[in-house]
Design an enzyme around this catalytic site. Structure first.
Site, short mmCIF file in Angstrom:
data_model
loop_
_atom_site.label_atom_id
_atom_site.label_comp_id
_atom_site.label_asym_id
_atom_site.label_seq_id
_atom_site.Cartn_x
_atom_site.Cartn_y
_atom_site.Cartn_z
N GLY A 33 19.32 -11.01 6.00
CA GLY A 33 20.27 -10.15 5.88
C GLY A 33 20.20 -8.75 5.18
O GLY A 33 19.18 -8.68 4.47
N LYS A 168 31.60 -11.87 1.15
CA LYS A 168 32.28 -11.00 0.41
C LYS A 168 33.73 -10.61 1.03
O LYS A 168 34.26 -9.69 1.03
CB LYS A 168 31.62 -9.68 0.12
CG LYS A 168 30.27 -9.62 -0.62
CD LYS A 168 29.58 -8.35 -0.86
CE LYS A 168 28.30 -8.32 -1.37
NZ LYS A 168 27.45 -7.17 -1.96
N ASP A 170 36.26 -11.77 -0.35
CA ASP A 170 37.10 -11.36 -1.26
C ASP A 170 37.48 -9.97 -1.45
O ASP A 170 38.56 -9.21 -2.01
CB ASP A 170 36.88 -12.00 -2.80
CG ASP A 170 35.47 -11.57 -3.02
OD1 ASP A 170 34.57 -11.70 -2.23
OD2 ASP A 170 35.08 -10.95 -4.26
N SER A 542 -16.68 10.49 14.92
CA SER A 542 -16.42 8.92 14.47
C SER A 542 -16.00 8.83 13.40
O SER A 542 -16.39 8.01 12.42
CB SER A 542 -17.40 8.13 14.93
OG SER A 542 -18.78 8.56 14.32
#
Length: 627
Positions: A33, A168, A170, A542
């Site tokens: 996450g 979370k 709360d 190159s």
């Protein structure tokens, strides 16, 4: 911790932990996450609730947190398991942290992964072995770009179970509508990905709500607790029907024993089973299945074993054994989904090393079909891959390898790409399918070979590869060398950068991607002309070592001579025969090598010519002697 249970003994070692409940099955879980969603706090809470976090290490780390000025309780909880000092100082997870815990019903290996986009590669590494993912969403923020990326990667890698942990709660006063909105948004987001096994849980990792026991703060939530959900998920992937046994090494302890050692990836083996070496097609029966402890009658996936066969077969490290009745396929071209992990961009035509199971080969991107937008799931055109890009591409290999689609076999469908110089892993990939042209295009045997043409010409074919900055004197030296060789009756040709760009490569610009393709095409042409028995001189800047090494490998070490025309940039600018440096300094010519784009000098060229001071005639005589 649940009051009804006694604290579990904290295991001192992984072996100790494995032995505590050896009869239980094992679930590998990744916690992912966005940064700051509370992943480390959740893992610490899981350890606490399962009684796996001892008092002594907790007190030591709490002291560390105090000395670092821990930013509140949430920061302190997360810092308890952030293993690196830098992680505790910055308040964020950087590396993957593996934690081992168990409940009365199951054992778990939990991978705490970084949420920052900078460390997406670490998340992918951990997810490659996981069966379930806990995807955390901050209830205050909802879906973020990194939430979408991690969900997409989880589906891409084939994780079967997703737990959407709305954390979370709360902080939003345990509002049921917030949870319902996030759940609906996530379900809509993952519907195109085919993620159907999704369980949404409302929780607070900090306070322990709905972790091990239902919370009184969420009477509206009717789903399982997090631990209850983890205990009931299916732990193993469905068994793969095909037998796949990658040979890790050939075991010859003495003259009386020869075995093929490795770990059985899928299928089942028994004494008497007939096996096929996929590359050679040889078959033999198993006479013994040997382990460190005892002989087995039957081996199952995950068993580390040594197979003794009833007769000698041509098998080496990297070979793949299969059941004779379920043969495996081989290919040198396929389509795959890539997750680019490195800061150096991925370019079409650049050569990498591929590791597929325990097989190795050179590989290059032959086409970038599209890049995937993790937010809209749209397809975007692209010419190169940047760090954390997800794209669908075609790859070509230097030799056929045993393969399967990733959907059918993680072992034979998943691979990594490795940089040839730094040996860093630059990408992980999942094979979609074999390309039809890999089966339909076959090399035609010719009656006249290179040796015949060289005999007719009276000299060997060779490629002399001049490299250096623009204005270094490459073309001048190549032209002088050709005049001398032509005077000696040799068949020669110069492939010059400006001339090639007027025809074969007129469609290419001067971006890094175009420069790589420019050199790839030139190397292929030089190889064909060398095969015709000619001495070929190439005069190209190159600028990249990787492409010069690609040319060397394509043409062959014994036929390739790298000549570094080592002229300082200031001398090249003073010469400026084409006025390119003046234009670049005035901003009229972007991507000028030496000014805006880097030049990587050869490390070990066959010859280095200081064209600013050496006599060109002397340099030509030196090259003539080598040829």
């Amino acid at each position: 911790m649940r009051s009804s249970e006694q604290p579990a003994r904290v295991p001192a070692t992984l072996a100790d932990w494995l032995g505590q409940r050896a009869s239980q099955d094992l679930l590998r879980v990744i916690v992912c996450g966005s940064a700051g969603a509370g992943k480390s706090t959740l893992v610490e809470r899981l350890l606490c609730e399962s009684g796996q976090l001892g008092a002594e290490p907790m007190s030591v780390l709490q002291a560390d947190v105090r000395s670092l000025g821990g930013q509140g309780k949430s920061f302190a909880l997360a810092a308890l398991i952030d293993g690196l000092e830098a992680e505790r100082e910055e308040g964020m997870t950087i590396d993957v942290g593996y934690r081992f815990l168990s409940t009365p019903h199951r054992r778990f290996i939990v991978a705490d992964t970084p949420g920052s986009e900078l460390y997406t590669r670490n998340m992918v590494s951990a997810a490659s072995t996981a069966t379930a993912a806990i995807l955390l969403v901050d209830a205050r923020q909802g879906m973020t770009t990194q939430t979408r990326r991690h969900a997409y990667l989880a589906s891409l890698i084939g994780i079967r179970h997703i737990i959407l942990a709305v954390n979370k709660m709360d902080e939003v006063a345990y509002a049921s509508q917030v949870f319902a909105d996030h759940q609906a948004a996530f379900n809509a987001m993952v519907e195109p990905l085919g993620l159907h096994c999704v369980t949404a849980i409302a929780l607070s990792a900090l306070n322990g709500d709905n972790i091990a026991a239902r919370s009184a703060q969420t009477p509206w939530y009717q789903g399982p607790t997090l631990i209850a959900c983890l205990e009931t998920l299916q732990a193993q992937y469905p068994a793969e029907a095909k037998t796949v046994f990658p040979v890790q090494w050939v075991n010859r302890p003495d003259a009386t024993f020869c075995g093929l050692s490795g770990t059985l990836a899928s299928g089942q083996l028994a004494v008497g089973s007939e096996m096929r070496v996929t590359a050679s097609g040889q078959t033999a029966k198993i006479s013994r299945i040997v382990t460190a402890d005892k002989d087995l009658d039957i081996a199952n996936p995950g068993d580390a074993i040594t197979l003794q066969l009833d007769r000698d077969v041509d098998a080496v490290r990297g070979d793949i054994l299969a059941g004779s009745d379920t043969p495996l396929e081989m290919t040198d071209q396929f389509e795959a989904t890539l997750v680019w992990l490195h800061d150096e961009p991925g370019l079409i035509g650049r050569m990498y090393e591929i590791k597929l199971a325990n097989q190795w080969a050179s590989a290059s991107l032959t086409a970038l079909k599209y890049r995937l937008d993790v937010t809209t799931h749209g397809h975007e055109p692209c010419r190169k891959l940047q760090s954390n890009d997800i794209a669908v591409a075609n790859l070509a290999l230097s030799k056929p390898l045993v393969f399967d689609s990733y959907a059918q076999s993680r072992t034979l469908g998943g691979f990594v790409l490795v940089d040839k110089y730094s040996h860093a892993t630059v990408a992980v990939g999942m094979i979609s399918h074999n390309l039809r042209r890999a089966q339909n295009v076959h090399r035609q045997a010719l009656s006249i070979g290179r040796q015949d043409r060289e005999r007719l010409n009276g000299h060997a074919g060779k490629v002399i590869w001049f490299t250096g900055l623009s204005g270094s004197g490459k073309s001048t030296l190549a032209n002088a060398l050709e005049k001398e060789l032509h005077a000696q009756g040799m068949r020669t040709y110069i492939l010059d950068g400006d001339n090639i760009r007027q025809g074969l490569n007129k469609d290419l610009g001067f971006t890094d991607a175009d420069r790589v393709e420019n050199i790839r095409r030139v190397a292929e042409v030089a190889r064909l002309m060398m095969d015709a028995g000619m001495v070929v001189m190439t005069a190209f800047i190159s600028p990249f070592r990787a492409e010069r090494q690609m040319a060397r490998e394509l043409i062959g070490e014994q036929h390739f001579m790298e000549v570094f025309v080592d002229t300082p940039l200031e001398v090249c600018e003073q010469r400026d025969p084409k006025g390119l440096y003046k234009k670049a300094r005035n901003g009229q010519l972007p991507n000028m090598t030496g000014i805006h784009s880097p030049y990587e000098p050869p490390v070990t060229p066959e010859f280095t010519i200081a064209a600013s001071g050496d006599d060109p005639a002397c340099a030509v005589r030196t090259l003539l002697g080598a040829i």
